[in-house]
Design a protein around this motif. Structure first.
Motif, PDB file in Angstrom:
ATOM      1  N   GLU A 238       0.827  -1.205   0.000  1.00 49.49           N
ATOM      2  CA  GLU A 238       0.000   0.000   0.000  1.00 49.49           C
ATOM      3  C   GLU A 238       0.863   1.257   0.000  1.00 49.49           C
ATOM      4  O   GLU A 238       0.589   2.212  -0.727  1.00 49.49           O
ATOM      5  N   ASN A 239       1.911   1.264   0.817  1.00 51.16           N
ATOM      6  CA  ASN A 239       2.796   2.431   0.862  1.00 51.16           C
ATOM      7  C   ASN A 239       3.575   2.587  -0.442  1.00 51.16           C
ATOM      8  O   ASN A 239       3.838   3.703  -0.880  1.00 51.16           O
ATOM      9  N   ALA A 240       3.935   1.476  -1.059  1.00 51.17           N
ATOM     10  CA  ALA A 240       4.634   1.541  -2.349  1.00 51.17           C
ATOM     11  C   ALA A 240       3.749   2.211  -3.394  1.00 51.17           C
ATOM     12  O   ALA A 240       4.191   3.104  -4.127  1.00 51.17           O
ATOM     13  N   VAL A 241       2.498   1.781  -3.458  1.00 48.80           N
ATOM     14  CA  VAL A 241       1.552   2.371  -4.406  1.00 48.80           C
ATOM     15  C   VAL A 241       1.355   3.855  -4.098  1.00 48.80           C
ATOM     16  O   VAL A 241       1.347   4.695  -5.012  1.00 48.80           O
TER      17      VAL A 241
ATOM     18  N   TYR B 204       7.978  -6.805 -15.590  1.00 48.03           N
ATOM     19  CA  TYR B 204       8.978  -6.561 -14.564  1.00 48.03           C
ATOM     20  C   TYR B 204      10.339  -6.669 -15.222  1.00 48.03           C
ATOM     21  O   TYR B 204      10.503  -7.311 -16.254  1.00 48.03           O
ATOM     22  N   PHE B 205      11.312  -6.016 -14.635  1.00 50.77           N
ATOM     23  CA  PHE B 205      12.647  -5.988 -15.226  1.00 50.77           C
ATOM     24  C   PHE B 205      13.410  -7.275 -14.971  1.00 50.77           C
ATOM     25  O   PHE B 205      14.034  -7.820 -15.851  1.00 50.77           O
ATOM     26  N   ASN B 206      13.353  -7.762 -13.734  1.00 52.20           N
ATOM     27  CA  ASN B 206      14.179  -8.912 -13.395  1.00 52.20           C
ATOM     28  C   ASN B 206      13.610  -9.614 -12.167  1.00 52.20           C
ATOM     29  O   ASN B 206      12.822  -9.052 -11.415  1.00 52.20           O
ATOM     30  N   TYR B 207      14.048 -10.835 -11.999  1.00 52.76           N
ATOM     31  CA  TYR B 207      13.748 -11.637 -10.828  1.00 52.76           C
ATOM     32  C   TYR B 207      15.088 -11.986 -10.198  1.00 52.76           C
ATOM     33  O   TYR B 207      16.037 -12.316 -10.907  1.00 52.76           O
TER      34      TYR B 207
ATOM     35  N   THR C 190       0.314  -7.780  -6.468  1.00 45.63           N
ATOM     36  CA  THR C 190      -0.799  -6.833  -6.608  1.00 45.63           C
ATOM     37  C   THR C 190      -0.285  -5.404  -6.618  1.00 45.63           C
ATOM     38  O   THR C 190      -0.731  -4.579  -7.425  1.00 45.63           O
ATOM     39  N   ALA C 191       0.666  -5.099  -5.758  1.00 44.39           N
ATOM     40  CA  ALA C 191       1.250  -3.753  -5.732  1.00 44.39           C
ATOM     41  C   ALA C 191       1.885  -3.424  -7.080  1.00 44.39           C
ATOM     42  O   ALA C 191       1.706  -2.314  -7.599  1.00 44.39           O
ATOM     43  N   SER C 192       2.593  -4.381  -7.675  1.00 41.01           N
ATOM     44  CA  SER C 192       3.239  -4.122  -8.962  1.00 41.01           C
ATOM     45  C   SER C 192       2.205  -3.861 -10.054  1.00 41.01           C
ATOM     46  O   SER C 192       2.399  -3.002 -10.909  1.00 41.01           O
ATOM     47  N   GLU C 193       1.099  -4.590 -10.020  1.00 38.52           N
ATOM     48  CA  GLU C 193       0.034  -4.370 -11.005  1.00 38.52           C
ATOM     49  C   GLU C 193      -0.553  -2.974 -10.857  1.00 38.52           C
ATOM     50  O   GLU C 193      -0.773  -2.269 -11.847  1.00 38.52           O
ATOM     51  N   LYS C 194      -0.806  -2.556  -9.620  1.00 40.44           N
ATOM     52  CA  LYS C 194      -1.356  -1.221  -9.373  1.00 40.44           C
ATOM     53  C   LYS C 194      -0.362  -0.136  -9.785  1.00 40.44           C
ATOM     54  O   LYS C 194      -0.743   0.884 -10.371  1.00 40.44           O
TER      55      LYS C 194
END
Length: 125
Positions: A39-42, A101-104, A68-72
């Motif tokens: 949530e804070n990341a978004v 995403y760039f990398n794992y 989910t955060a990455s999708e948002k």
């Protein structure tokens, strides 16, 4: 050491994992903003903080997960993401769907691998 002047958002709920990541990234010349949940990341992305990269765990405890955060975040603004997690990459690819995403990077790797991956993104290697 030449200052890299790139800002990285580190999203990690476990301080035991976050502290060494922050240390190696700062020692490598990056600015690091740290939050403990999705949530804070978004919210930081919504606020328009200039970010060049996100390093995100997948499992973030209570609240929304890293996936989910990455999708948002991708709906707000495209920012490259490195998933730094204990989950296998196949799990990430399966769950991430159409989000990019760039990398794992597995947490089983050492933290120097994290810096190498970030440096590669910015062509510092």
């Amino acid at each position: 050491m030449k200052r890299k002047t790139k800002t990285i958002l580190l999203v990690e709920d476990q301080i035991i994992s976050a502290a060494p990541a922050i240390k190696v990234l700062k020692n490598a010349g990056y600015d690091v903003v740290y939050v403990m949940n999705g949530e804070n990341a978004v919210a930081i992305v919504e606020a328009g903080l200039p970010l060049d990269l996100i390093v995100m765990d997948v499992e973030l405890g209570f609240g929304i997960c890293g996936m989910t955060a990455s999708e948002k975040i991708n709906l707000i603004r495209e920012i490259p993401i490195i998933f730094f997690t204990s989950f296998p990459e196949e799990y990430i690819k399966e769950r991430i769907g159409n989000s990019s995403y760039f990398n794992y990077l597995s947490k089983k790797n050492n933290y120097a691998s994290l810096v190498e991956s970030v440096d590669r993104k910015f062509h510092f290697v």
